[in-house]
Design a protein around this motif. Sequence first.
Motif, PDB file in Angstrom:
ATOM      1  N   LYS A  62      37.038 -64.691  42.475  1.00 45.28           N
ATOM      2  CA  LYS A  62      37.202 -63.237  42.635  1.00 45.28           C
ATOM      3  C   LYS A  62      38.629 -62.828  42.294  1.00 45.28           C
ATOM      4  N   LYS A  64      40.340 -60.297  42.499  1.00 45.17           N
ATOM      5  CA  LYS A  64      41.204 -59.453  43.324  1.00 45.17           C
ATOM      6  C   LYS A  64      42.104 -60.281  44.238  1.00 45.17           C
ATOM      7  N   TYR A  73      50.410 -65.710  39.062  1.00 45.60           N
ATOM      8  CA  TYR A  73      50.188 -64.294  38.766  1.00 45.60           C
ATOM      9  C   TYR A  73      51.396 -63.699  38.049  1.00 45.60           C
TER      10      TYR A  73
ATOM     11  N   MET B 186      32.360 -52.535  50.189  1.00 48.32           N
ATOM     12  CA  MET B 186      33.176 -53.746  50.214  1.00 48.32           C
ATOM     13  C   MET B 186      32.525 -54.872  49.424  1.00 48.32           C
ATOM     14  N   ALA B 189      33.065 -54.153  45.837  1.00 46.28           N
ATOM     15  CA  ALA B 189      34.443 -54.453  45.448  1.00 46.28           C
ATOM     16  C   ALA B 189      34.628 -55.956  45.271  1.00 46.28           C
ATOM     17  N   THR B 190      34.037 -56.747  46.181  1.00 48.63           N
ATOM     18  CA  THR B 190      34.174 -58.204  46.108  1.00 48.63           C
ATOM     19  C   THR B 190      33.560 -58.743  44.821  1.00 48.63           C
ATOM     20  N   PHE B 191      32.424 -58.163  44.428  1.00 43.63           N
ATOM     21  CA  PHE B 191      31.778 -58.624  43.208  1.00 43.63           C
ATOM     22  C   PHE B 191      32.290 -57.890  41.969  1.00 43.63           C
ATOM     23  N   GLU B 192      33.399 -57.177  42.166  1.00 40.88           N
ATOM     24  CA  GLU B 192      34.076 -56.505  41.048  1.00 40.88           C
ATOM     25  C   GLU B 192      33.170 -55.529  40.329  1.00 40.88           C
ATOM     26  N   GLU B 196      38.940 -52.098  39.313  1.00 45.00           N
ATOM     27  CA  GLU B 196      40.038 -52.739  40.021  1.00 45.00           C
ATOM     28  C   GLU B 196      41.151 -51.727  40.201  1.00 45.00           C
ATOM     29  N   SER B 199      46.579 -53.186  40.136  1.00 43.69           N
ATOM     30  CA  SER B 199      47.107 -54.404  40.734  1.00 43.69           C
ATOM     31  C   SER B 199      48.627 -54.320  40.782  1.00 43.69           C
ATOM     32  N   ALA B 200      49.235 -55.410  41.207  1.00 37.83           N
ATOM     33  CA  ALA B 200      50.692 -55.413  41.365  1.00 37.83           C
ATOM     34  C   ALA B 200      51.370 -55.060  40.046  1.00 37.83           C
TER      35      ALA B 200
END
Lengths: 156, 735
Positions: A62, A64, A73, B186, B189-192, B196, B199-200
């Motif tokens: 996953k 995420k 990363y 949720m 979201a976990t299974f995308e 997304e 991200s950072a």
Amino acid sequence: MKSLLAALALTTALTLPSIASARPVTLTTTLKDYGGNGAYVALYVTDATGAYAGSLWMAGGKSKYYQHLSDWYRATNGNRAEIDGITGASVGAGRTLKITLDLADALFDAGYELHIDAAVEDMRDSPNEVAVPLTSAGAGKATRGRRYIDSFSYNF
Amino acid sequence: MIRVLHRWPGLLAAALLVVIALSGAALSLFPAAETLTVPEVEAGLPVADLAQRIQNTYPGVEQIRRAPSGRITAYWFDNGTPGSAVIDPATGIRAASADPNATERWLTNLHRSLFLGDTGRIVSAIGAGALLVLTLSGMFLVARRTGGWRRWFTPLQGPLAGRLHVEVARIAIAGLLLSSVTGLWMTAATFELLPEGGSAPAFPADVSGSTGVALKAIPALQQTAVTSFRELSFPYAGDATDVFTLKTDAGTGYIDQGTGQLLVWSGLSAYERVSETVYMLHTGRGASLLGLVLGVMALGVPVMGGTGLLVWANGRLGRPRLRGNVAAGKAETILLVGSEGGSTWGFAATLQSALKAAGQQVHVAPMSSFAPGRYANARRIAVLAATYGDGDAPASAAGFLDKLRALDKAPGAPLAVLGFGDRSFPAFCAFAKQVEEAARAKGWPFLMPMDTVDRQSPQDFARWGRSFGAAAGVDLELNHQPQMPAATSLTLLSRRDYGAEVQAPAAILRFAIPQASLWARLTGRGFQTFKPGDLMGIVPEGSTLPRFYSLASGTEDGFAEIAVRKHPGGLCSGQLMNLQPGGSVRSFIRRNPDFHPGRGKAPLLLIGAGTGIGPLAGFIRSNASRRPVHLFFGARHPDSDFLYAEELAEWSRDGRVGRVEMAFSRGQPPIYVQDALLKDAAEVSRLIAEGARIMVCGGRGMARGVSESLTAILAPSGQTPAMLKAEDRYVEDVY
């Protein structure tokens, strides 16, 4: 137990120095009984300058959660193309991850280093669990990880 | 249709949902416990100070995290050994172990994946989906049962299992809706399956290359309060290219480890904020009180699962076993059954076995599986249909009317429709009538005119059977023993006798309420709860057919009371009149919801004669809210058959009843209750103008007389008794 055939490994940058001469290498990673959910583990290689050279394996499906493997990363910016085709399930506490890849001979004794990042849900992130130089002499020698990895070794 | 949507997900997912709900309820305790035990943070403490305190204690600190509960955890590496602890922010010293709670982890894995990894996550998500379907369909069913969305919280009637199911549902539905939707989010979201959320930020290409800035000299750490802080990662020792990574509730940034300057900053996207809110709403992390409330509501799931199963099983088990059911394509006679509680199936079974005995090939099926295309050899089709509520299809007839209306051509085999119902309800056999009309509109030929069976009357059924047999060319004698609710033995506590002097013996009989076990009440098998106006069925010795008496008390009064008059030659009334305290009768409760005073403040106009005073006295006795009540009561003589005379005097004193107007047919002058109404026409019409509800109980002759008087009284205002009946403001219980 994971095994991977040459065809898959060939897709990564690591076989580029010399496609002609490669050999099967078995990477064995055994986790401690750390008392948590399955660990995400990233195995990747840096070159003699310390720059990221390519990924060998990603245990954990996953994306995420990949940002918790912070060094990997940082090096890849989470680019999933880096681990395309070399992704497997996360590794449970106390379990062993064994992967066999065809790695180019040129990767050995040339300053390349193999790194492992690990992370577990609701527990600490552990970048750079393991950092070992890839040398012919180092084959078969076990290295301890910092937090989650009990031992890591590579064998020809 | 909605009931089908409710029943099947409920039955199929019941066990799964119980596991998910119980584990979820248990999990809701952890954030609350964490919030209660977390060490306090002094107001306005900057992250720089906190990080410095921790670094003073643990020089090898690598990461500091703050949970939504406010709990601060530090991770360090000293002398080659990793360490971690929950930190007291006031001192920077270890306050507790940071190891994850094994019980919580076990429960979490059970809750989200049943220990089955991704497969389990999908199963869990299916559970959440089923729960969502159940809550949505359940909402419509609650609204339908209570009579509309605005009457969501009105009190309920019926067997305990069904009542409990709805009582719990109408409170828990809000929480279950929230938990199921956020749970699905949720999983997605976990299974995308969801985008997304940012991200950072990209790692900075250029850093100063120097190291060793003091934590207190980093502006970003000075400006961030601990309360909005989430995570600080320290640069890797010996790597000059690494940076500090700071996460707050506003975003993520990288800080140079030489200069302390913020190199990159990326704020949270709107989507990330939504995601975090969803996570908080589902887990209670950061909203532990809400979490506890959701946990308590989740506890309703096992209750609803169990009671729902009982409701379904009660309807299902009420259905008799059919032997020798012939395939649809071979049968000459097709019997289609529309049953709610199961009693109509009993009639169908009797009909089937009689037809079989007469050499017929019979196929029996629920109306919902109506498939005229398959009835290749059918010579006749009989529909046996009950009614649900105010004319809806009963459970086993769902979708029948739609299928019938959608046909290109009506079936060739002629149709017979038999309705089952209770004549005392306004929508008597309403569904059967709809079936008849729809069939007529389709041009379906009729074998015989539609007929009805009142209150499971074996006589009505036998009469119809003879006509049906004649039309089918077979000799058909239907001897059906209706299934009666299991009767319970009731003991007479006391009796008061009246009317002997006026040749109209009557008595007020007070019975003890038998103790029913919880299981009996849940399954509707024991003596049910009741209110004044409900009916007490009494099965006299030597008969299987019960007689019904209106109850003059409710369960809350602690006894079951009826007023009985001796009928010449009456089997049941004779036995009751001879019953002495300590003796017992076989009895059961039948609800009579249309003859309840209902809630509200509008005046009640109670009109009755003879033993008809029974339920009216019950309404007055239970009038604790002192709603205005006016009683018109007819008897023969004040000294002989004035039932409840003493109580009425007392209820009048304490305000449970306002005006009591008596009419004595053997008084001087003789007067009947309908005359008393006319005499008081001005007052009666004033009460009706105020919105009074009229409730009449007694013999048919009296009720007719009352109706005529009211017609006269209402005439000047342009109203009629029929109009009041249509508004449910004029109800009768006559015999």
